[in-house]
Design a protein around this motif. Sequence first.
Motif, PDB file in Angstrom:
ATOM      1  N   VAL A  86       0.971  -1.073   0.275  1.00  5.60           N
ATOM      2  CA  VAL A  86      -0.291   0.161  -0.216  1.00  5.60           C
ATOM      3  C   VAL A  86       0.543   1.066   0.056  1.00  5.60           C
ATOM      4  N   GLN A  87       1.554   1.195   0.286  1.00  3.40           N
ATOM      5  CA  GLN A  87       3.422   2.435   0.667  1.00  3.40           C
ATOM      6  C   GLN A  87       3.502   2.795  -0.242  1.00  3.40           C
ATOM      7  N   ARG A  88       4.148   1.974  -1.697  1.00  8.13           N
ATOM      8  CA  ARG A  88       4.299   1.782  -3.152  1.00  8.13           C
ATOM      9  C   ARG A  88       3.084   1.765  -3.795  1.00  8.13           C
ATOM     10  N   HIS A  89       1.416   1.462  -3.422  1.00 13.06           N
ATOM     11  CA  HIS A  89       1.155   1.764  -4.019  1.00 13.06           C
ATOM     12  C   HIS A  89       0.702   4.247  -3.851  1.00 13.06           C
ATOM     13  N   GLY A  90       0.965   4.331  -2.651  1.00 12.93           N
ATOM     14  CA  GLY A  90       0.318   5.595  -2.594  1.00 12.93           C
ATOM     15  C   GLY A  90       1.125   6.649  -2.691  1.00 12.93           C
ATOM     16  N   ALA A  91       2.963   5.995  -2.802  1.00 14.44           N
ATOM     17  CA  ALA A  91       4.634   6.694  -4.004  1.00 14.44           C
ATOM     18  C   ALA A  91       3.462   6.889  -4.726  1.00 14.44           C
ATOM     19  N   ALA A  92       3.578   6.382  -5.744  1.00 13.14           N
ATOM     20  CA  ALA A  92       3.094   5.803  -7.073  1.00 13.14           C
ATOM     21  C   ALA A  92       1.784   6.950  -7.423  1.00 13.14           C
ATOM     22  N   LEU A  93       1.406   6.905  -7.193  1.00  9.58           N
ATOM     23  CA  LEU A  93      -0.379   7.697  -6.976  1.00  9.58           C
ATOM     24  C   LEU A  93       0.106   9.406  -6.542  1.00  9.58           C
ATOM     25  N   THR A  94       1.166   9.471  -5.655  1.00 13.55           N
ATOM     26  CA  THR A  94       1.518  11.668  -5.206  1.00 13.55           C
ATOM     27  C   THR A  94       2.294  12.004  -5.834  1.00 13.55           C
ATOM     28  N   THR A  95       2.841  11.275  -7.035  1.00 18.23           N
ATOM     29  CA  THR A  95       4.284  11.509  -7.912  1.00 18.23           C
ATOM     30  C   THR A  95       2.985  13.515  -9.057  1.00 18.23           C
ATOM     31  N   MET A  96       3.868  14.102  -9.297  1.00 18.17           N
ATOM     32  CA  MET A  96       3.144  15.410 -10.032  1.00 18.17           C
ATOM     33  C   MET A  96       2.869  14.449 -11.453  1.00 18.17           C
ATOM     34  N   LYS A  97       3.591  12.960 -11.800  1.00 13.51           N
ATOM     35  CA  LYS A  97       2.306  12.418 -13.526  1.00 13.51           C
ATOM     36  C   LYS A  97       1.389  12.522 -12.876  1.00 13.51           C
ATOM     37  N   SER A  98       1.228  11.506 -11.791  1.00 16.79           N
ATOM     38  CA  SER A  98      -0.066  11.017 -11.259  1.00 16.79           C
ATOM     39  C   SER A  98      -1.120  11.863 -11.216  1.00 16.79           C
ATOM     40  N   ARG A  99      -1.040  13.133 -10.616  1.00 16.90           N
ATOM     41  CA  ARG A  99      -1.501  14.213  -9.687  1.00 16.90           C
ATOM     42  C   ARG A  99      -2.502  14.806 -11.493  1.00 16.90           C
ATOM     43  N   ARG A 100      -0.801  15.396 -12.309  1.00 15.50           N
ATOM     44  CA  ARG A 100      -1.928  16.025 -13.414  1.00 15.50           C
ATOM     45  C   ARG A 100      -2.383  15.066 -14.052  1.00 15.50           C
ATOM     46  N   ALA A 101      -2.028  14.058 -14.202  1.00 17.28           N
ATOM     47  CA  ALA A 101      -3.189  12.587 -15.191  1.00 17.28           C
ATOM     48  C   ALA A 101      -4.913  13.175 -14.494  1.00 17.28           C
ATOM     49  N   LEU A 102      -4.465  12.680 -13.183  1.00 11.54           N
ATOM     50  CA  LEU A 102      -6.097  13.110 -12.318  1.00 11.54           C
ATOM     51  C   LEU A 102      -6.841  14.692 -12.766  1.00 11.54           C
ATOM     52  N   ALA A 103      -5.735  14.821 -12.532  1.00 13.17           N
ATOM     53  CA  ALA A 103      -6.430  16.592 -12.964  1.00 13.17           C
ATOM     54  C   ALA A 103      -6.949  16.856 -14.841  1.00 13.17           C
ATOM     55  N   HIS A 129      -7.973  21.986  -9.994  1.00 15.02           N
ATOM     56  CA  HIS A 129      -6.151  22.802 -10.009  1.00 15.02           C
ATOM     57  C   HIS A 129      -5.180  22.748  -8.971  1.00 15.02           C
ATOM     58  N   ALA A 130      -6.045  22.019  -7.643  1.00 10.66           N
ATOM     59  CA  ALA A 130      -5.242  21.712  -6.618  1.00 10.66           C
ATOM     60  C   ALA A 130      -4.381  20.774  -7.146  1.00 10.66           C
ATOM     61  N   LEU A 131      -4.859  19.459  -7.464  1.00  8.50           N
ATOM     62  CA  LEU A 131      -4.184  18.324  -7.843  1.00  8.50           C
ATOM     63  C   LEU A 131      -2.768  19.689  -9.069  1.00  8.50           C
ATOM     64  N   ALA A 132      -3.215  20.133 -10.102  1.00  6.69           N
ATOM     65  CA  ALA A 132      -1.948  20.147 -10.493  1.00  6.69           C
ATOM     66  C   ALA A 132      -1.044  21.720 -10.293  1.00  6.69           C
ATOM     67  N   GLU A 133      -1.432  21.493  -9.644  1.00 10.18           N
ATOM     68  CA  GLU A 133      -0.113  22.690  -8.292  1.00 10.18           C
ATOM     69  C   GLU A 133       0.789  21.733  -7.955  1.00 10.18           C
ATOM     70  N   PRO A 134       2.356  22.682  -7.968  1.00 13.47           N
ATOM     71  CA  PRO A 134       3.532  21.793  -7.910  1.00 13.47           C
ATOM     72  C   PRO A 134       3.343  21.983  -6.127  1.00 13.47           C
ATOM     73  N   GLU A 135       2.794  23.644  -5.914  1.00 13.82           N
ATOM     74  CA  GLU A 135       3.477  23.379  -4.530  1.00 13.82           C
ATOM     75  C   GLU A 135       2.253  23.265  -3.103  1.00 13.82           C
ATOM     76  N   ASN A 136       1.719  22.353  -3.716  1.00 17.67           N
ATOM     77  CA  ASN A 136       0.586  21.318  -3.049  1.00 17.67           C
ATOM     78  C   ASN A 136       1.046  19.822  -2.813  1.00 17.67           C
ATOM     79  N   VAL A 137       0.637  19.802  -0.955  1.00 14.86           N
ATOM     80  CA  VAL A 137       1.317  18.729  -1.009  1.00 14.86           C
ATOM     81  C   VAL A 137      -0.169  17.612  -1.322  1.00 14.86           C
ATOM     82  N   VAL A 138      -0.240  16.665  -1.120  1.00  8.79           N
ATOM     83  CA  VAL A 138      -1.859  15.642  -1.297  1.00  8.79           C
ATOM     84  C   VAL A 138      -0.919  14.256  -1.107  1.00  8.79           C
TER      85      VAL A 138
END
Length: 206
Positions: A85-102, A137-146
């Motif tokens: 689950v830790q590995r899955h979560g780490a993969a989800l929180t990359t900027m690539k994944s965040r921008r894809a969801l955005a 917008h929040a997901l695509a903002e690099p200054e945010n922590v998700v």
Amino acid sequence: MDARTVSQAASELASLRRLTLQQALVALGAALAAGPAALLGTSLALALGAGAAFEAILALATSGRRRAIIASLAVCREAYLLPDVQRHGAALTTMKSRRALARSIAAILRGASGSRLGVDLVDRVTWQAPALAALAHALAEPENVVEPTAMAACMQLLTDGRASPLLNPALPRTELERVLRRIHAGISPRRQPDAPAPVSDRPQAA
């Protein structure tokens, strides 16, 4: 999720990992044996080839079931005791994944405005359009922590036709509002390091 549930999930994931490996090894063995078996007869080679294909399909299905369980666990903070689950979560929180969801959220909003979605989905998207737009917008903002749990909940919201109150009209509309609030609560501005204290130009007293 309590410690017992986490332990049970760990056991199930380990069991599915072993089963996937066993099925893959059987598929590989049958595939390797199919070549020499062709020297003995076409029927035997075909049977081994079919067996290899069948075991490979089973391995893929088992692996897919395991990934689905990990994805469902990733919305629970307590489940992050599990390395998978830790590995899955780490993969989800990359900027690539965040921008894809955005981008996916933006596409849903565009689809609703163009009436290219189902009636129920358009209704729910339109109802929560401001919250969805703010989320994209929040997901695509690099200054945010998700937080990983927020990303997992967002992924579930967009892809799980059974558990998502956005995609499943059988779930209450109010559940969509609750899930969006939970996701937004897991997004925060990145903390800036404290500025160093200014150095005084005045000479120090002896």
